[in-house]
Design an enzyme around this catalytic site. Sequence first.
Site, PDB file in Angstrom:
ATOM      1  N   GLU A 255       1.172  -1.615  -0.139  1.00  0.00           N
ATOM      2  CA  GLU A 255       0.111  -0.339   0.016  1.00  0.00           C
ATOM      3  C   GLU A 255       1.012   1.134   0.062  1.00  0.00           C
ATOM      4  OE1 GLU A 255      -3.110   0.271  -0.410  1.00  0.00           O
ATOM      5  OE2 GLU A 255      -4.106  -1.464   0.728  1.00  0.00           O
ATOM      6  N   CYS A 289      -1.956   8.794   2.561  1.00  0.00           N
ATOM      7  CA  CYS A 289      -2.310   8.284   0.960  1.00  0.00           C
ATOM      8  C   CYS A 289      -2.887   8.540   0.526  1.00  0.00           C
ATOM      9  CB  CYS A 289      -1.800   7.286   2.139  1.00  0.00           C
ATOM     10  SG  CYS A 289      -2.837   5.928   2.179  1.00  0.00           S
TER      11      CYS A 289
HETATM   12  P1  NAD Z   1       8.176   5.246   4.715  1.00  0.00           P
HETATM   13  O1  NAD Z   1       8.430   4.681   3.636  1.00  0.00           O
HETATM   14  O2  NAD Z   1       8.648   6.788   5.160  1.00  0.00           O
HETATM   15  O3  NAD Z   1       8.172   4.510   6.528  1.00  0.00           O
HETATM   16  C1  NAD Z   1       7.017   3.153   6.356  1.00  0.00           C
HETATM   17  C2  NAD Z   1       7.771   2.878   7.020  1.00  0.00           C
HETATM   18  O4  NAD Z   1       8.487   1.255   6.719  1.00  0.00           O
HETATM   19  C3  NAD Z   1       8.688   3.014   8.853  1.00  0.00           C
HETATM   20  O5  NAD Z   1       7.441   2.456   9.582  1.00  0.00           O
HETATM   21  C4  NAD Z   1       9.537   2.704   8.393  1.00  0.00           C
HETATM   22  O6  NAD Z   1      10.406   2.720  10.163  1.00  0.00           O
HETATM   23  C5  NAD Z   1       9.737   1.524   7.420  1.00  0.00           C
HETATM   24  N1  NAD Z   1      10.386   1.452   6.956  1.00  0.00           N
HETATM   25  C6  NAD Z   1      11.599   2.343   6.049  1.00  0.00           C
HETATM   26  N2  NAD Z   1      12.677   1.836   5.163  1.00  0.00           N
HETATM   27  C7  NAD Z   1      12.055   0.569   5.575  1.00  0.00           C
HETATM   28  C8  NAD Z   1      12.906  -1.173   5.370  1.00  0.00           C
HETATM   29  N3  NAD Z   1      14.169  -0.932   4.392  1.00  0.00           N
HETATM   30  N4  NAD Z   1      12.630  -2.011   5.305  1.00  0.00           N
HETATM   31  C9  NAD Z   1      11.499  -2.515   6.120  1.00  0.00           C
HETATM   32  N5  NAD Z   1      10.752  -1.092   6.527  1.00  0.00           N
HETATM   33  C10 NAD Z   1      11.396   0.319   6.397  1.00  0.00           C
HETATM   34  O7  NAD Z   1       6.629   5.859   4.424  1.00  0.00           O
HETATM   35  P2  NAD Z   1       6.280   7.299   5.482  1.00  0.00           P
HETATM   36  O8  NAD Z   1       7.585   8.463   5.231  1.00  0.00           O
HETATM   37  O9  NAD Z   1       6.536   6.478   7.356  1.00  0.00           O
HETATM   38  O10 NAD Z   1       4.871   7.442   5.204  1.00  0.00           O
HETATM   39  C11 NAD Z   1       4.350   8.141   4.310  1.00  0.00           C
HETATM   40  C12 NAD Z   1       4.282   6.948   2.817  1.00  0.00           C
HETATM   41  O11 NAD Z   1       3.509   6.179   3.257  1.00  0.00           O
HETATM   42  C13 NAD Z   1       4.095   8.500   1.678  1.00  0.00           C
HETATM   43  O12 NAD Z   1       4.708   8.257   0.676  1.00  0.00           O
HETATM   44  C14 NAD Z   1       2.238   7.167   1.800  1.00  0.00           C
HETATM   45  O13 NAD Z   1       1.377   7.795   0.245  1.00  0.00           O
HETATM   46  C15 NAD Z   1       2.333   6.261   2.300  1.00  0.00           C
HETATM   47  N6  NAD Z   1       1.310   6.083   2.631  1.00  0.00           N
HETATM   48  C16 NAD Z   1       0.925   5.243   2.263  1.00  0.00           C
HETATM   49  C17 NAD Z   1      -0.845   4.424   2.783  1.00  0.00           C
HETATM   50  C18 NAD Z   1      -1.958   3.608   2.013  1.00  0.00           C
HETATM   51  O14 NAD Z   1      -2.300   2.632   2.616  1.00  0.00           O
HETATM   52  N7  NAD Z   1      -1.383   3.171   0.902  1.00  0.00           N
HETATM   53  C19 NAD Z   1      -0.881   4.605   3.929  1.00  0.00           C
HETATM   54  C20 NAD Z   1      -0.542   5.623   4.552  1.00  0.00           C
HETATM   55  C21 NAD Z   1       0.927   5.975   3.910  1.00  0.00           C
END
Ligand code: NAD
Length: 483
Positions: A255, A289
């Site tokens: 997602e 998102c």
């Molecule tokens: P992010 O990708 O930076 O982090 C999301 C999660 O991933 C965090 O818990 C982070 O610690 C973890 N993470 C980071 N690097 C990782 C790796 N290499 N391996 C495993 N886990 C890792 O995103 P964010 O900044 O926390 O959230 C914002 C983004 O999320 C936006 O792009 C938004 O659109 C998206 N989002 C999507 C949805 C959806 O349902 N489609 C919902 C909420 C947010």
Amino acid sequence: MNLVIRDGLGRNFLAGRWVEGEAGARIAVEDPATGEIVAEMARAGERQLAAALEAARGSVARGDLSAMRPGARADLMRRIAGCIRAIADEGAPILCRESGKRLSDARGEFEEAAAYFDYYGGLADKIEGKQIPLGPDYIDYTLFEPVGISAQIVPWNFPVSLAARSLAPALAAGNAVIVKSPELDPLALALLGRAFQEAGLPEAAVSILNGIGSELGARLVASSEIDQIVFTGSVPTGQAILRAAAENVTPSLMELGGKSAAVAFEDADLDRLVESVRGGIFFNAGQVCSAMSRLLVHRSLYDRAVEAVAALADGLEAGHGFDEAAHTPVISAGQLDGIEAMVLAAPGQGARIAAGGARLDRAGHFMAPTILADVDPGSDIAQQELFGPVLCVTPFETEAEAVAIANGTEFGLVAGVFTRDLARAHRLAGRLRAGQVFVNEWFAGGIATPFGGIGKSGFGREKGVEALYNYVRTKNVAISLKE
Ligand code: NAD
């Protein structure tokens, strides 16, 4: 520190126990509305992850949830829902403080989390296979088996409700789950562990670990012991996770982000459109998102629409989530820097600032509610996700042009149509490249309606009955009756 940490809050929930991080390591948690450090969270490391994996493996092997009668599992899910409601009063102020969101919205996250457990609890005893006729010499049927260990990576924008969105169907289907909480606001999410304890969930079935994404998160998704990855977050992180998943051929659900467009035709109800803009791009400071980050307006309505949404943006008063401010901060200084830099660069590519346009001059991480008009659909600001309170408005002349612009990004999460013409709404719903289309109300739908993306917005669906089937796999059994 001004948050009182008690009963496990601030620690990792490791298979029913509240534990500190590796060598006492902790992560500071900030109040985005003031920029002050308000608490610390234990930072899990390799040892805690190994222990969580071992516990989850044991839970799956014993059938802690999968061997339970489905009706008993349904009851357990509903008890969890009740226990989540019981911690909402305690959890909401914590979530408000660590995420910057309004207190009522923080409370809403706990209510939504509980609703997920009620909803999937109702389905826990209805995961039915089918019988396939192969003639008199065979009996053939399908079984839905739980996948095993579901590894779930949660983002910071709705940590409690998004965690529940995947936890509830996974547990209802009989799996064990390891959650990696978002390092920016992990405290309220960890409280779910208390609800699990109080509801009597088998201890080894869930662990909630907090750590840095590129360290703990990366280790979890690269583990050969997990059976599934559920990721919600940004596209670059999703891509990194998919590369790790390829190594072990781990099934994944993605997602990711969006750059979703609303298309408003000449017959749109302007008041309804403005209300949808309020929720669509300014709720949670645009950190959604499925936010309405683009608005395409028919030329005949364009000037009036820009004026109305600019007036809306100018009228939103910024403040602390505790004061139920109409406009709240973004999560971090880094996030604010990125949003502001993109907005400042937009006029260089032809956009006109109709409202806001820069950060607010106050403590905390506040971006002004911003309306950019005359945005070129191909410009950076129209193509890249900002994840902030910034709406790009673009005029169009024909329906075909509107569809081409709406579909003209690498994302495809949601889309909207504003018109009184039902035939046109229906036609566009078929043509818009998105997993969900809203007609005349942005965010119409709820936990019962399937949600997910196309293209770089990801794949797989969460929410609704459909999502339950992410957490099981089909097994076919064919029995020969021949003598
Ligand atoms: P992010 O990708 O930076 O982090 C999301 C999660 O991933 C965090 O818990 C982070 O610690 C973890 N993470 C980071 N690097 C990782 C790796 N290499 N391996 C495993 N886990 C890792 O995103 P964010 O900044 O926390 O959230 C914002 C983004 O999320 C936006 O792009 C938004 O659109 C998206 N989002 C999507 C949805 C959806 O349902 N489609 C919902 C909420 C947010």
